[in-house]
Scaffold this active site. Structure first.
Site, short mmCIF file in Angstrom:
data_model
loop_
_atom_site.label_atom_id
_atom_site.label_comp_id
_atom_site.label_asym_id
_atom_site.label_seq_id
_atom_site.Cartn_x
_atom_site.Cartn_y
_atom_site.Cartn_z
N ASN A 11 0.86 -1.19 0.00
CA ASN A 11 0.00 0.00 0.00
C ASN A 11 0.90 1.24 0.00
O ASN A 11 1.53 1.55 1.00
CB ASN A 11 -0.89 -0.04 1.26
CG ASN A 11 -1.72 1.22 1.42
OD1 ASN A 11 -1.78 2.07 0.52
ND2 ASN A 11 -2.37 1.34 2.57
N LYS A 27 0.10 4.26 -0.07
CA LYS A 27 -0.51 5.43 0.59
C LYS A 27 -0.27 6.67 -0.30
O LYS A 27 -0.28 6.54 -1.53
CB LYS A 27 0.04 5.58 2.01
CG LYS A 27 -0.14 4.28 2.81
CD LYS A 27 0.07 4.41 4.29
CE LYS A 27 -0.12 3.04 4.95
NZ LYS A 27 0.01 3.09 6.40
N HIS A 64 -9.36 0.69 5.11
CA HIS A 64 -8.04 0.89 5.75
C HIS A 64 -8.22 1.79 6.97
O HIS A 64 -9.06 2.68 6.98
CB HIS A 64 -7.08 1.53 4.75
CG HIS A 64 -5.68 1.55 5.27
ND1 HIS A 64 -5.24 2.53 6.13
CD2 HIS A 64 -4.65 0.69 5.11
CE1 HIS A 64 -3.98 2.26 6.47
NE2 HIS A 64 -3.60 1.15 5.86
N GLU A 102 -6.68 4.22 8.02
CA GLU A 102 -6.61 5.67 7.78
C GLU A 102 -7.92 6.19 7.19
O GLU A 102 -8.31 7.33 7.43
CB GLU A 102 -5.39 5.99 6.89
CG GLU A 102 -4.10 5.84 7.68
CD GLU A 102 -2.93 5.25 6.92
OE1 GLU A 102 -2.90 5.34 5.68
OE2 GLU A 102 -2.03 4.69 7.58
N GLU A 116 -5.09 -5.35 10.29
CA GLU A 116 -4.09 -4.32 10.56
C GLU A 116 -4.41 -3.65 11.89
O GLU A 116 -5.24 -2.71 11.93
CB GLU A 116 -4.09 -3.27 9.44
CG GLU A 116 -3.74 -3.84 8.09
CD GLU A 116 -3.18 -2.76 7.15
OE1 GLU A 116 -2.07 -2.96 6.66
OE2 GLU A 116 -3.85 -1.73 6.96
N GLY A 130 2.54 2.06 10.94
CA GLY A 130 3.45 3.20 10.85
C GLY A 130 4.14 3.54 12.16
O GLY A 130 4.73 4.61 12.30
N SER A 172 3.66 -2.29 10.23
CA SER A 172 5.11 -2.30 10.44
C SER A 172 5.76 -3.61 10.01
O SER A 172 6.69 -4.10 10.66
CB SER A 172 5.45 -1.97 11.91
OG SER A 172 4.99 -0.66 12.23
P1 13P Z 1 3.22 0.32 7.71
O1 13P Z 1 3.78 -0.94 7.11
O2 13P Z 1 3.92 1.55 7.26
O3 13P Z 1 3.08 0.20 9.20
O4 13P Z 1 1.72 0.48 7.15
C1 13P Z 1 0.87 -0.61 7.20
C2 13P Z 1 -0.35 -0.31 6.44
O5 13P Z 1 -1.15 0.52 6.82
C3 13P Z 1 -0.56 -1.01 5.16
O6 13P Z 1 -1.83 -0.78 4.66
#
Ligand code: 13P
Length: 255
Positions: free
Chosen positions: A9, A11, A99, A101, A169, A175, A215
């Site tokens: 992803n 982002k 997701h 976010e 997740e 993150g 992560s």
């Molecule tokens: P990170 O791997 O940066 O923690 O992000 C995970 C994520 O949100 C994947 O969709």
């Protein structure tokens, strides 16, 4: 058997030139690994503006691409949004829905996400539906309640599970550099599979891929993959660097 899936992803990262360079490095890396596409599926989720050029960039490679989000209506007065048919027209095969976010930064409700899942599946695309609890919810012992409700809300309506991938997740691991332990991840995945089994029956649940995200790095992907219900990963930060994502793809293929 479930074929493992390594998904990246992106982002809100990458200009067009950066995206082309990343895809070209991924392609070269995959070509240097004979037979890898038989052992692992690879998917990337670039920003919406890159979907058309990415379709060209991945053409002829084993890399599948999808959108990070799409509106549930096919068209209309929804300034700033992109619809599922628009995403599909790019050649995208899949869409991320729910997701953390989108849930927590953009405030997407269970009702909105339910409609999005239905729109994606209705258009014949695959849906990667993300679930996960916040730190407060975990510490209050509410992980299963929260994740269970997220599954019930979006998948309770009798969906075509064949085209659904679940991504677990935990919000506190995204993150933050704070990964779930392999045991914590496996426990959540087993719960998700049991819930899918209640909803859709044992064989449909057994065939559904459940990814871990939060992560994931080259150094922890293999141990996370050791869980019997962990069928792949959804990677954020580490998928932006070709060598890191390739190392994760190797770990997923071996798992
Ligand atoms: P990170 O791997 O940066 O923690 O992000 C995970 C994520 O949100 C994947 O969709």
């Amino acid at each position: 058997m479930r074929k493992p899936l390594a998904a990246g992803n992106w982002k809100m990262h990458k200009t067009l030139a950066e995206a082309r360079a990343l895809v070209s490095a991924l392609r070269a890396g995959l070509e240097a690994r004979p037979g890898i596409s038989g052992r692992v599926d690879v998917a990337i989720f670039p920003p919406a503006t890159l979907l058309f050029p990415i379709a060209k960039a991945v053409d002829g490679s084993p890399i599948v691409f999808g959108a990070q989000n799409a509106h549930f209506e096919a068209q209309g007065a929804f300034t700033g949004e992109v619809s599922v048919p628009m995403v599909k027209e790019t050649g995208a095969a899949t869409v991320l829905v729910g997701h953390s976010e989108r849930r927590h930064v953009f405030g997407e409700s269970a009702d909105i996400l339910t409609r999005k899942v239905a729109a994606v599946l209705g258009a014949g695309l695959t849906c990667v539906y993300c679930v996960g609890e916040t730190l407060d919810e975990r510490e209050a012992g509410r992980t299963e309640r929260v994740v269970g409700d997220q599954l019930d809300a979006a998948l309770g309506g009798g969906m075509d599970l064949v085209r659904v991938v679940i991504a677990y997740e935990p919000v506190w691991a995204i993150g933050t550099g704070r990964t779930a332990t392999p045991q914590t991840a496996q426990q959540a995945h087993a719960f998700i599979r049991a819930r899918l089994s209640e909803m859709y029956g044992q064989s449909a649940a057994a065939a559904t891929r459940i990814l871990y995200g939060g992560s994931v790095k080259p150094g922890n992907a293999a141990e996370l993959m050791a869980g019997p219900d962990v069928d792949g990963v959804l990677v954020g930060g580490a998928c932006l660097v070709a060598d890191d994502f390739l190392a994760i793809i190797d770990a997923v293929a071996a798992g």
